[in-house]
Design a protein around this motif. Structure first.
Motif, PDB file in Angstrom:
ATOM      1  N   ALA A 105       0.038 -69.335  26.097  1.00 50.36           N
ATOM      2  CA  ALA A 105       1.321 -69.382  25.383  1.00 50.36           C
ATOM      3  C   ALA A 105       2.137 -70.612  25.801  1.00 50.36           C
ATOM      4  CB  ALA A 105       2.119 -68.116  25.668  1.00 50.36           C
ATOM      5  N   SER A 106       2.824 -71.207  24.831  1.00 50.48           N
ATOM      6  CA  SER A 106       3.644 -72.379  25.155  1.00 50.48           C
ATOM      7  C   SER A 106       4.906 -72.423  24.278  1.00 50.48           C
ATOM      8  CB  SER A 106       2.831 -73.669  24.971  1.00 50.48           C
ATOM      9  OG  SER A 106       2.462 -73.802  23.618  1.00 50.48           O
ATOM     10  N   ILE A 107       5.876 -73.216  24.742  1.00 49.66           N
ATOM     11  CA  ILE A 107       7.072 -73.514  23.929  1.00 49.66           C
ATOM     12  C   ILE A 107       7.041 -75.017  23.733  1.00 49.66           C
ATOM     13  CG2 ILE A 107       9.584 -73.479  23.803  1.00 49.66           C
ATOM     14  CD1 ILE A 107       9.600 -71.013  25.533  1.00 49.66           C
ATOM     15  N   GLY A 108       6.979 -75.466  22.468  1.00 52.43           N
ATOM     16  CA  GLY A 108       6.656 -76.879  22.236  1.00 52.43           C
ATOM     17  C   GLY A 108       5.276 -77.080  22.861  1.00 52.43           C
ATOM     18  N   LEU A 130       4.183 -71.692  28.910  1.00 50.96           N
ATOM     19  CA  LEU A 130       5.267 -70.706  29.057  1.00 50.96           C
ATOM     20  C   LEU A 130       5.694 -70.550  30.513  1.00 50.96           C
ATOM     21  CD1 LEU A 130       6.639 -69.057  26.856  1.00 50.96           C
ATOM     22  CD2 LEU A 130       5.218 -67.131  27.498  1.00 50.96           C
ATOM     23  N   ARG A 131       4.698 -70.603  31.432  1.00 52.02           N
ATOM     24  CA  ARG A 131       5.049 -70.406  32.857  1.00 52.02           C
ATOM     25  C   ARG A 131       5.989 -71.513  33.346  1.00 52.02           C
ATOM     26  NH1 ARG A 131       1.625 -74.123  34.868  1.00 52.02           N
ATOM     27  NH2 ARG A 131      -0.152 -74.272  33.491  1.00 52.02           N
ATOM     28  N   LEU A 132       5.931 -72.708  32.762  1.00 48.71           N
ATOM     29  CA  LEU A 132       6.872 -73.770  33.124  1.00 48.71           C
ATOM     30  C   LEU A 132       8.179 -73.600  32.357  1.00 48.71           C
ATOM     31  CD1 LEU A 132       5.037 -77.237  33.196  1.00 48.71           C
ATOM     32  CD2 LEU A 132       6.048 -75.956  35.081  1.00 48.71           C
ATOM     33  N   ALA A 133       8.056 -73.289  31.074  1.00 43.96           N
ATOM     34  CA  ALA A 133       9.246 -73.191  30.218  1.00 43.96           C
ATOM     35  C   ALA A 133      10.161 -72.049  30.655  1.00 43.96           C
ATOM     36  CB  ALA A 133       8.828 -73.015  28.771  1.00 43.96           C
ATOM     37  N   SER A 158       9.071 -72.824  17.379  1.00 45.54           N
ATOM     38  CA  SER A 158       8.691 -73.640  18.537  1.00 45.54           C
ATOM     39  C   SER A 158       7.829 -72.866  19.531  1.00 45.54           C
ATOM     40  CB  SER A 158       9.933 -74.141  19.268  1.00 45.54           C
ATOM     41  OG  SER A 158      10.680 -74.954  18.399  1.00 45.54           O
ATOM     42  N   ILE A 159       7.599 -71.580  19.242  1.00 48.74           N
ATOM     43  CA  ILE A 159       6.788 -70.759  20.157  1.00 48.74           C
ATOM     44  C   ILE A 159       5.352 -70.729  19.655  1.00 48.74           C
ATOM     45  CG2 ILE A 159       6.430 -68.418  21.070  1.00 48.74           C
ATOM     46  CD1 ILE A 159       9.131 -69.022  21.950  1.00 48.74           C
ATOM     47  N   ASP A 160       4.421 -71.017  20.538  1.00 48.35           N
ATOM     48  CA  ASP A 160       3.005 -70.912  20.193  1.00 48.35           C
ATOM     49  C   ASP A 160       2.415 -69.838  21.094  1.00 48.35           C
ATOM     50  OD1 ASP A 160       0.707 -71.506  18.976  1.00 48.35           O
ATOM     51  OD2 ASP A 160       0.473 -73.531  19.770  1.00 48.35           O
ATOM     52  N   ALA A 161       2.253 -68.634  20.564  1.00 46.64           N
ATOM     53  CA  ALA A 161       1.752 -67.523  21.384  1.00 46.64           C
ATOM     54  C   ALA A 161       1.078 -66.504  20.478  1.00 46.64           C
ATOM     55  CB  ALA A 161       2.913 -66.872  22.128  1.00 46.64           C
ATOM     56  N   TYR A 162      -0.048 -65.954  20.934  1.00 43.01           N
ATOM     57  CA  TYR A 162      -0.817 -65.026  20.099  1.00 43.01           C
ATOM     58  C   TYR A 162      -0.960 -63.651  20.734  1.00 43.01           C
ATOM     59  CZ  TYR A 162      -2.665 -69.021  17.391  1.00 43.01           C
ATOM     60  OH  TYR A 162      -2.814 -70.120  16.598  1.00 43.01           O
ATOM     61  N   VAL A 163      -0.845 -62.636  19.868  1.00 42.38           N
ATOM     62  CA  VAL A 163      -1.367 -61.310  20.215  1.00 42.38           C
ATOM     63  C   VAL A 163      -2.795 -61.305  19.682  1.00 42.38           C
ATOM     64  CG1 VAL A 163      -1.159 -58.834  19.825  1.00 42.38           C
ATOM     65  CG2 VAL A 163       0.906 -60.231  19.990  1.00 42.38           C
ATOM     66  N   LYS A 179      14.411 -64.528  23.884  1.00 42.28           N
ATOM     67  CA  LYS A 179      14.520 -64.620  25.358  1.00 42.28           C
ATOM     68  C   LYS A 179      14.663 -66.075  25.811  1.00 42.28           C
ATOM     69  CE  LYS A 179      13.618 -60.194  26.082  1.00 42.28           C
ATOM     70  NZ  LYS A 179      14.626 -59.268  26.519  1.00 42.28           N
ATOM     71  N   ALA A 180      13.937 -66.985  25.141  1.00 43.05           N
ATOM     72  CA  ALA A 180      13.935 -68.388  25.585  1.00 43.05           C
ATOM     73  C   ALA A 180      15.026 -69.205  24.905  1.00 43.05           C
ATOM     74  CB  ALA A 180      12.566 -69.008  25.300  1.00 43.05           C
TER      75      ALA A 180
END
Ligand SMILES: NC(=O)C1=CN([C@@H]2O[C@H](COP(=O)(O)OP(=O)(O)OC[C@H]3O[C@@H](n4cnc5c(N)ncnc54)[C@H](O)[C@@H]3O)[C@@H](O)[C@H]2O)C=CC1
Ligand SMILES: CC(=O)C(=O)O
Length: 327
Positions: free
Chosen positions: A191-194, A198-201, A171-176, A164-165
């Protein structure tokens, strides 16, 4: 030094689709002297070992593969438990509990006495509940008993978010987090990208509908693959082999894994630092209020399954004796 101490070994219990794929991944990315495969289906076991062995004769320095007994497995550095029934299309992971708890109990009887240094990595489902009972049945310290938990779900989440991004999954840092099952949830707040949240990215893209779609994709991934090919194997093969590497290399990698959560009274996935002694420590995570509630609901559901399994066990002499030996 004894020969045994000079070798590093990983034993895999269960030579079915998942066990063989974990073994293959370990042979392709050597991290130990030998992989020992164990399964009561003798013909299948011999065939898998021969077939896997054929993949090791290419001239590179290789990990050896051999078949072994449960007793030998109990002395390995890491024991990966894939032994057990798998879901049929439409079945839940929890529906496997009764069958797989019996198999788990018989495994610990056959492996006894297990080495006090062994790290147990649970893969068979329902993995959070089996991790909880493996702690009790093995008698090992709880830091040495872990389950792959939501590592696989988190890999799936990284994959779909990356699409999606339009960035690399690495480069995705996100956990289930939570259950490797239907009550799992995504920790969106972290969650983040770099290093960009995520909400900014993703800004306007990150709607409630977008999140619900991603969650449903991640939660439903196993069911969709099983409906089409009868099992999932490559994703978990990679996840389990990577965790073995973090353990044997004492890499102190942080991953979401299933381990005992004293304040929640069950095993479920939260981030942890993984090293040579298993779970070295939990990595605290600041969840928002909604995520905290999802975590508590998830734990409540898992505790209810544990309670009913414990009642069933009391009615089952063989299993209740197995548990009493270590509690
Ligand atoms: N945690 C995760 O993310 C994942 C978990 N799984 C789970 O892994 C488990 C195995 O799946 P598959 O390999 O596809 O099933 P499979 O049916 O192909 O293989 C299971 C093997 O376990 C063996 N087994 C039974 N009792 C045993 C014992 N006492 N000792 C050693 N081996 C024994 C069976 O003979 C069989 O060969 C299932 O419970 C499945 O749901 C599968 C994929 C992902
Ligand atoms: C089968 C299973 O648990 C998975 O692929 O997630």
């Amino acid at each position: 030094m004894s020969e045994q101490r000079l070798k590093t070994s990983i034993a895999i219990l269960g030579a079915g689709d998942v066990g063989a794929t974990v073994a293959y991944t370990l042979l392709q990315n050597p991290i130990c002297s030998e992989v020992i495969l164990v399964d009561p289906k003798k013909e299948l076991l011999e065939a898998q070992v021969r077939d896997l062995g054929d993949a090791t004769y290419g001239g590179r320095a290789a990990t050896r593969i051999r078949l072994g007994t449960h007793q030998e497995a109990g002395q390995a550095d890491v024991v990966v438990i894939t032994a057990g029934a798998k879901q049929k299309p439409g079945e839940t992971r929890l529906s496997l509990l009764s069958r797989n708890l019996h198999i788990l109990s018989s495994i610990f009887t056959s492996m006894s006495p297990i080495s006090p240094h062994t790290i147990l990595l649970l893969v068979a489902n329902p993995v959070d509940i089996l991790t909880y009972f493996a702690r009790k049945l093995s008698g090992l310290p709880e830091s040495q008993v872990l389950g792959t938990g939501t590592s696989l779900d988190s890999a799936r989440l990284r994959g779909i978010l990356a699409q999606k991004a339009e960035v690399s999954p690495s480069s995705i840092d996100a956990y289930v987090l939570g259950e490797h099952g239907d009550s799992q949830f995504v920790a969106w707040s972290n969650a983040s990208i770099g290093s960009t949240p995520l909400r900014l990215a993703l800004s306007a893209k990150l709607s409630d509908e977008f999140k619900a779609d991603i969650e449903s994709h991640t939660r439903g991934a196993a069911g969709a693959i099983i409906a089409a090919k009868g099992c999932t194997a490559y994703g978990i093969g990679n996840v389990a082999a990577s965790i073995c590497k973090y353990i044997l290399f004492d890499s102190r990698t942080v991953r979401p894994l299933s381990f005992y959560q004293p304040e929640l009274g069950c095993c479920l996935s939260m981030p942890a630092v993984i090293g040579r002694k298993g779970i070295l420590r939990a990595m605290p995570m600041q969840l928002d209020e909604d995520e905290r509630k999802l975590l508590e609901d998830c734990a409540e559901g898992l505790r209810a399954v544990i309670d009913s399994a414990e009642k069933e066990l009391k009615a089952d002499n063989e299993l209740s004796h197995a548990l009493e030996r270590h509690t």
